[in-house]
Design a protein around this motif. Structure first.
Motif, short mmCIF file in Angstrom:
data_model
loop_
_atom_site.label_atom_id
_atom_site.label_comp_id
_atom_site.label_asym_id
_atom_site.label_seq_id
_atom_site.Cartn_x
_atom_site.Cartn_y
_atom_site.Cartn_z
N ALA A 1 0.94 -1.17 0.19
CA ALA A 1 -0.06 -0.08 -0.08
C ALA A 1 0.77 1.33 0.00
O ALA A 1 0.69 2.32 -0.54
CB ALA A 1 -0.70 0.09 1.22
N GLU A 2 1.91 1.10 0.80
CA GLU A 2 3.01 2.18 0.81
C GLU A 2 3.32 2.48 -0.73
O GLU A 2 3.64 3.53 -0.99
CB GLU A 2 4.08 1.87 1.70
CG GLU A 2 4.91 3.25 2.14
CD GLU A 2 5.73 3.06 3.25
OE1 GLU A 2 6.91 3.57 3.26
OE2 GLU A 2 5.70 2.33 4.13
N ALA B 1 3.94 5.88 -5.39
CA ALA B 1 3.62 5.94 -6.66
C ALA B 1 2.92 7.21 -7.31
O ALA B 1 3.02 7.80 -8.01
CB ALA B 1 3.41 4.62 -7.48
N ILE B 2 1.80 7.15 -6.47
CA ILE B 2 0.87 8.40 -6.96
C ILE B 2 1.24 9.60 -6.46
O ILE B 2 1.11 10.73 -7.20
CB ILE B 2 -0.56 8.01 -5.92
CG1 ILE B 2 -1.41 6.90 -6.56
CG2 ILE B 2 -1.40 9.39 -6.01
CD1 ILE B 2 -2.43 6.33 -5.64
N LYS C 1 3.93 14.72 -8.20
CA LYS C 1 5.02 15.73 -8.02
C LYS C 1 6.18 15.80 -9.30
O LYS C 1 6.29 16.81 -9.37
CB LYS C 1 6.04 15.16 -6.61
CG LYS C 1 7.02 16.18 -6.45
CD LYS C 1 7.73 15.70 -4.97
CE LYS C 1 8.07 14.15 -5.00
NZ LYS C 1 8.87 13.79 -3.77
N LEU C 2 6.27 14.73 -10.01
CA LEU C 2 7.35 14.75 -10.83
C LEU C 2 6.62 14.99 -12.51
O LEU C 2 7.64 15.44 -13.10
CB LEU C 2 8.12 13.49 -10.78
CG LEU C 2 8.97 13.12 -9.59
CD1 LEU C 2 9.49 11.79 -9.56
CD2 LEU C 2 9.96 14.09 -9.11
N VAL C 3 5.51 14.56 -12.82
CA VAL C 3 4.99 14.57 -14.03
C VAL C 3 4.84 16.16 -14.07
O VAL C 3 3.57 16.75 -13.31
CB VAL C 3 3.97 13.81 -14.11
CG1 VAL C 3 3.08 13.79 -15.53
CG2 VAL C 3 4.42 12.25 -14.02
N THR C 4 5.10 16.50 -15.40
CA THR C 4 4.73 17.95 -15.76
C THR C 4 4.42 18.15 -17.33
O THR C 4 4.37 16.98 -17.87
CB THR C 4 6.00 19.10 -15.18
OG1 THR C 4 5.45 20.21 -15.54
CG2 THR C 4 7.35 18.61 -16.17
N PHE C 5 4.19 19.28 -17.75
CA PHE C 5 3.69 19.36 -19.25
C PHE C 5 5.20 19.39 -19.99
O PHE C 5 6.22 20.30 -19.53
CB PHE C 5 3.03 20.57 -19.62
CG PHE C 5 1.74 20.59 -18.76
CD1 PHE C 5 0.97 19.43 -18.96
CD2 PHE C 5 1.31 21.35 -17.80
CE1 PHE C 5 -0.43 19.37 -18.33
CE2 PHE C 5 0.16 21.36 -17.31
CZ PHE C 5 -0.50 20.21 -17.67
N CYS C 6 5.32 18.81 -21.31
CA CYS C 6 6.39 18.86 -22.07
C CYS C 6 6.60 20.41 -22.60
O CYS C 6 5.54 21.20 -22.85
CB CYS C 6 6.35 18.05 -23.22
SG CYS C 6 7.42 18.44 -24.70
N GLY C 7 7.67 21.19 -22.37
CA GLY C 7 7.88 22.65 -22.78
C GLY C 7 7.53 22.71 -24.45
O GLY C 7 7.28 23.91 -24.72
N CYS C 8 7.44 21.89 -25.00
CA CYS C 8 7.00 21.83 -26.53
C CYS C 8 5.40 21.43 -26.96
O CYS C 8 4.91 22.41 -27.29
CB CYS C 8 8.02 21.03 -27.34
SG CYS C 8 7.86 21.31 -29.22
#
Length: 199
Positions: free
Chosen positions: A41-42, A47-48, A53-60
């Motif tokens: 569960a941890e 993972a969530i 925290k890490l996933v963002t939008f591609c600059g292009c």
């Protein structure tokens, strides 16, 4: 009488908020999480949290990535002169599964929907226009869904791009593979006729 204790009920309620998950499925997921081995569960929770925290939008292209540029935009082998405009990141994955398209993408993160109060400023249209300023892009393929919102979005963007001298195309759609003509509605047949090509 309560069926479940408060922590279980809260877990079920959180799962039930996910798209396509009803109360029964939410309960099944909650009990699965509770039955995970020590640390399972941890790991799921981490993972969530890491993804958030890490996933963002591609600059292009505005696709989801954990880098400044996604792997597709960073690849030198991709044809940067052709941009396929899609509504959601999952649409990119659908095209990539074909292994035929060699251009790049632009993700709008939605479609125009006045009913849901989603207008042009809520989409990644400005970012698309900024990409075209370089003059590298020669064709924009509008690959939004063939429904009212998808068509309205495609037409809106096509009107914006027309003065820029960029070729704007729309995906052909009509009879699905394995489909039978007798079951197709009139509109589907009309689109199939209009989008026909030479063989």
């Amino acid at each position: 009488m309560k069926l479940y204790s408060a922590p279980i009920e809260q877990l079920i309620n959180q799962f039930a908020k996910l798209p396509g998950i009803g109360r029964k499925s939410a309960a099944r997921l909650a009990f699965h999480v509770l039955s995970l081995p020590e640390g399972g569960a941890e790991q799921l929770a981490n993972a969530i949290l890491d993804a958030r925290k890490l996933v963002t939008f591609c600059g292009c292209c505005q696709n989801l990535t954990d880098k400044e540029l996604c792997d597709i935009c960073a690849a030198e082998t991709r044809d940067k002169s052709t941009v396929c405009v899609v509504a959601e990141p999952r649409d990119v994955a659908a095209f990539e599964k074909t292994r035929e398209y060699r251009g790049v993408y632009h993700v709008l993160h939605g479609v125009l929907s006045p009913i849901n109060r989603i207008g042009p400023d809520d989409l990644r249209v400005r970012e698309l226009l900024a990409r075209l300023e370089s003059g590298v892009v020669k064709e924009v393929i509008m690959a939004t869904n063939p429904d009212t919102e998808g068509d309205a979005t495609a037409l809106y963007i096509a009107r914006l791009l027309k003065p820029l001298g960029v070729k704007v195309t729309r995906l052909a759609y009509g009879i699905p593979m394995g489909g039978h003509l007798e079951y197709a509605d009139e509109l589907t047949l009309l689109h199939a006729l209009t989008g026909r090509r030479e063989i």
